[in-house]
Scaffold this motif. Structure first.
Motif, PDB file in Angstrom:
ATOM      1  N   ILE A 292       0.855  -1.184   0.000  1.00 28.21           N
ATOM      2  CA  ILE A 292       0.000   0.000   0.000  1.00 28.21           C
ATOM      3  C   ILE A 292       0.895   1.240   0.000  1.00 28.21           C
ATOM      4  O   ILE A 292       1.704   1.420   0.915  1.00 28.21           O
ATOM      5  CB  ILE A 292      -0.939   0.013   1.226  1.00 28.21           C
ATOM      6  N   PRO A 293       0.764   2.098  -1.000  1.00 28.01           N
ATOM      7  CA  PRO A 293       1.672   3.250  -1.101  1.00 28.01           C
ATOM      8  C   PRO A 293       1.362   4.316  -0.057  1.00 28.01           C
ATOM      9  O   PRO A 293       0.207   4.435   0.400  1.00 28.01           O
ATOM     10  CB  PRO A 293       1.398   3.777  -2.517  1.00 28.01           C
ATOM     11  N   PRO A 294       2.356   5.115   0.330  1.00 31.40           N
ATOM     12  CA  PRO A 294       2.097   6.223   1.264  1.00 31.40           C
ATOM     13  C   PRO A 294       1.231   7.286   0.600  1.00 31.40           C
ATOM     14  O   PRO A 294       1.236   7.428  -0.633  1.00 31.40           O
ATOM     15  CB  PRO A 294       3.501   6.747   1.581  1.00 31.40           C
ATOM     16  N   LEU A 295       0.510   8.039   1.395  1.00 28.75           N
ATOM     17  CA  LEU A 295      -0.427   9.030   0.863  1.00 28.75           C
ATOM     18  C   LEU A 295       0.284  10.095   0.033  1.00 28.75           C
ATOM     19  O   LEU A 295      -0.269  10.588  -0.957  1.00 28.75           O
ATOM     20  CB  LEU A 295      -1.193   9.685   2.017  1.00 28.75           C
ATOM     21  N   ARG A 296       1.518  10.446   0.393  1.00 28.04           N
ATOM     22  CA  ARG A 296       2.241  11.495  -0.336  1.00 28.04           C
ATOM     23  C   ARG A 296       2.516  11.113  -1.784  1.00 28.04           C
ATOM     24  O   ARG A 296       2.785  11.981  -2.614  1.00 28.04           O
ATOM     25  CB  ARG A 296       3.556  11.818   0.371  1.00 28.04           C
ATOM     26  N   SER A 297       2.439   9.808  -2.113  1.00 24.23           N
ATOM     27  CA  SER A 297       2.716   9.366  -3.475  1.00 24.23           C
ATOM     28  C   SER A 297       1.480   9.403  -4.365  1.00 24.23           C
ATOM     29  O   SER A 297       1.587   9.237  -5.576  1.00 24.23           O
ATOM     30  CB  SER A 297       3.297   7.948  -3.471  1.00 24.23           C
ATOM     31  N   HIS A 298       0.300   9.615  -3.785  1.00 22.72           N
ATOM     32  CA  HIS A 298      -0.916   9.729  -4.603  1.00 22.72           C
ATOM     33  C   HIS A 298      -1.820  10.837  -4.044  1.00 22.72           C
ATOM     34  O   HIS A 298      -2.942  10.586  -3.597  1.00 22.72           O
ATOM     35  CB  HIS A 298      -1.668   8.397  -4.691  1.00 22.72           C
ATOM     36  N   PRO A 299      -1.306  12.087  -4.071  1.00 21.69           N
ATOM     37  CA  PRO A 299      -2.058  13.206  -3.484  1.00 21.69           C
ATOM     38  C   PRO A 299      -3.372  13.490  -4.193  1.00 21.69           C
ATOM     39  O   PRO A 299      -4.249  14.157  -3.626  1.00 21.69           O
ATOM     40  CB  PRO A 299      -1.090  14.385  -3.618  1.00 21.69           C
ATOM     41  N   PRO A 336       3.291  16.522   3.255  1.00 21.57           N
ATOM     42  CA  PRO A 336       3.827  15.171   3.018  1.00 21.57           C
ATOM     43  C   PRO A 336       3.122  14.048   3.771  1.00 21.57           C
ATOM     44  O   PRO A 336       3.374  12.885   3.494  1.00 21.57           O
ATOM     45  CB  PRO A 336       5.291  15.298   3.473  1.00 21.57           C
ATOM     46  N   TRP A 337       2.289  14.334   4.758  1.00 21.34           N
ATOM     47  CA  TRP A 337       1.502  13.334   5.497  1.00 21.34           C
ATOM     48  C   TRP A 337       2.343  12.166   6.003  1.00 21.34           C
ATOM     49  O   TRP A 337       2.171  11.030   5.550  1.00 21.34           O
ATOM     50  CB  TRP A 337       0.347  12.829   4.634  1.00 21.34           C
ATOM     51  N   PRO A 338       3.236  12.411   6.948  1.00 21.93           N
ATOM     52  CA  PRO A 338       4.030  11.305   7.494  1.00 21.93           C
ATOM     53  C   PRO A 338       3.173  10.245   8.182  1.00 21.93           C
ATOM     54  O   PRO A 338       3.580   9.087   8.265  1.00 21.93           O
ATOM     55  CB  PRO A 338       4.964  12.005   8.494  1.00 21.93           C
TER      56      PRO A 338
END
Length: 486
Positions: A292-299, A336-338
């Protein structure tokens, strides 16, 4: 079939057009016929189209139809009738080969409807290519009984996806029991998993069944599996192989019928190399891995998520909310939503509670974030930009930052705080070469060069190149076509 649907058929084949009208209108649907791509594009932009059946040769027009259909109607479908493969960079929902068979089209529509049910019933949100790939894989494995390993950063929604897989599986009527392996002390994890008999240890005043017995006929979700101690890993592997458990202090083996879905935010391959995780268990759990990709990669999914979180909270708590302005949404998309989706949900709820019905603007957003954040210093992703533009800006920004860092390192290495006391004869003295100012390249030139380097680095393997670049494989195919590299 097609009851209540609006179907746009783009074809010059008179026989096919007649078949489509017969199949769809016979089921209560409304069929619109057109021969060319431009009229079809106009119809998609003006009217609500549930399904586009494309029978043409211009791949560029098909790509435009797909893009506009998804932009105006995210749940709309595009199916292409083709004599060969459609390029990967064209995001159609399905491809049917000639001759068209009604049953094939019905199966395709049923699969798309099932996917929509899977997403809506489980609250799964995301129209980005990255998340659509995650959802499609999850839907495929849900019908099977294989072990699934979910990987990704904290807060990306691994627990939600695990529950969705269970809910859509043949085990849906059975229990779903989540257990956080990192929250249980090492001394208690075996008794938690397998149970114990009376007198097995001090304090065991009665029999207790473990989660494997309790989950019989259902699914166990082992979250943070990377935290499990090696002693428990050995027993878990045995259970997965033999489908039997033995309670602590017990003497009889008990058969269990359980599916295991595991999740981790760790790199288990590295944990295996370091001896912290058993290699055989790793491969036993990883029959299918869903990353599951991090949120920053699909804004581009952030506006949809925000809308869903707002709706859910104000309905549950009956609270007024003035909404979020467009410039505020752009700020949220640049952050960036860490903490990923979990952090986004917390921020949205904080906004609703503390704004007291006031509309949120860009200047308001930083006060609701947990970390210091300057909107102007973050990645340039905005709602008004296409994914291609956003990706180019992201790549360009990263290249500029890398170039700056390399320049600083070079300056540091060349700087000599004090003269050397001597030069050994064996050392060749090389005069420092002063480089000419480097020519500034356009973002597209830099992007093309970066793609070429990635392909060279991976020996032409496009899947690995896409992974190296941090973009989806379909996105890479689109760019290869765009730059004439395919």
């Amino acid at each position: 079939m097609g009851r209540g649907m609006t179907i746009l058929v783009v074809s010059r084949d008179e026989e096919l057009r007649k078949d489509m009208v017969s199949w769809f209108e016979g089921g209560g649907g409304h069929v619109v016929l057109t021969e060319g791509g431009r009229p079809a594009l106009s119809l998609v932009e003006r009217g609500n189209v549930d399904l586009v059946v494309w029978d043409g040769r211009d791949v560029g027009e098909l790509e435009a139809i797909c893009r506009e259909a998804k932009r105006h109607y995210p749940k709309g479908m595009v199916v292409s009738i083709s004599d060969g493969d459609v390029p990967s960079w064209v995001q159609v929902d399905g491809v049917l080969e000639r001759p068209i068979v009604k049953e094939d089209l019905e199966r395709f529509l049923e699969h798309v409807r099932e996917r929509e049910r899977f997403l809506s019933e489980n609250g799964l949100i995301g129209r980005s290519e990255a998340m659509q790939e995650v959802f499609e894989t999850a839907l495929e494995v849900a019908h099977t009984d294989v072990q699934v390993l979910l990987t990704g950063e904290n807060g990306t929604g691994k627990d939600m996806l695990a529950k969705a897989i269970h809910n859509h599986s043949p085990r849906r009527e059975g229990p779903f029991i989540p257990i956080n392996c990192g929250a249980i002390p090492e001394s208690l994890i075996e008794s938690e998993l397998f149970g114990y008999e009376r007198g097995a240890f001090t304090g065991a005043t009665g029999r207790r069944i473990g989660v494997f017995e309790a989950a019989h006929g259902g699914t166990i979700f082992l979250d943070e599996i990377g935290e499990m101690p090696l002693s428990a890993q050995v027993k878990l592997l045995r259970v997965l192989d033999e489908r039997k458990i033995m309670r602590i202090g017990g003497r009889e083996q008990i058969s269990v019928d359980v599916r295991v879905i595991a999740a981790t935010n760790r790199d288990l391959r590295q944990e295996v190399l370091e001896g912290n995780f058993r290699r055989d268990l790793y491969y036993r759990l990883k029959v299918v891995e869903i990353r599951i990709p991090p949120l920053r990669s699909h804004p581009e999914d952030i506006p949809l998520l925000v809308q869903a979180f707002v709706q859910e909270y104000i309905e549950e708590h009956d609270m007024p909310f003035g909404g979020i302005s467009e410039d505020a949404m752009e700020v949220l998309m640049r952050y960036p939503w860490p903490g990923n989706v979990r952090e986004l949900k917390n921020v949205v709820e904080r906004m609703i509670v503390l704004s007291k019905g006031k509309r949120i603007t860009a200047s308001d957003v930083p006060q609701y974030l947990d970390e210091r954040f300057e909107p102007s210093r973050n990645l340039p992703v905005a709602t008004g930009k296409t994914p291609d533009q956003a990706e180019r800006e992201l790549i360009y920004r990263v290249l500029l930052e890398v170039r700056q860092e390399l320049s600083e390192i070079k300056d540091l290495l060349l700087r000599r705080p004090e003269p050397l006391p001597y030069l050994p004869k064996e050392v060749e003295v090389i005069e420092e070469h002063v480089e000419e100012p480097e020519e500034i390249k356009t973002m597209e030139e830099m992007e093309k060069e970066m793609i070429q380097r990635a392909l060279r680095h991976t020996g032409g393997n496009r899947r690995k190149a896409a992974k190296l670049l941090g973009i989806g494989e379909r996105t890479l195919y689109r760019k290869l076509h765009k730059y004439g590299l395919s």
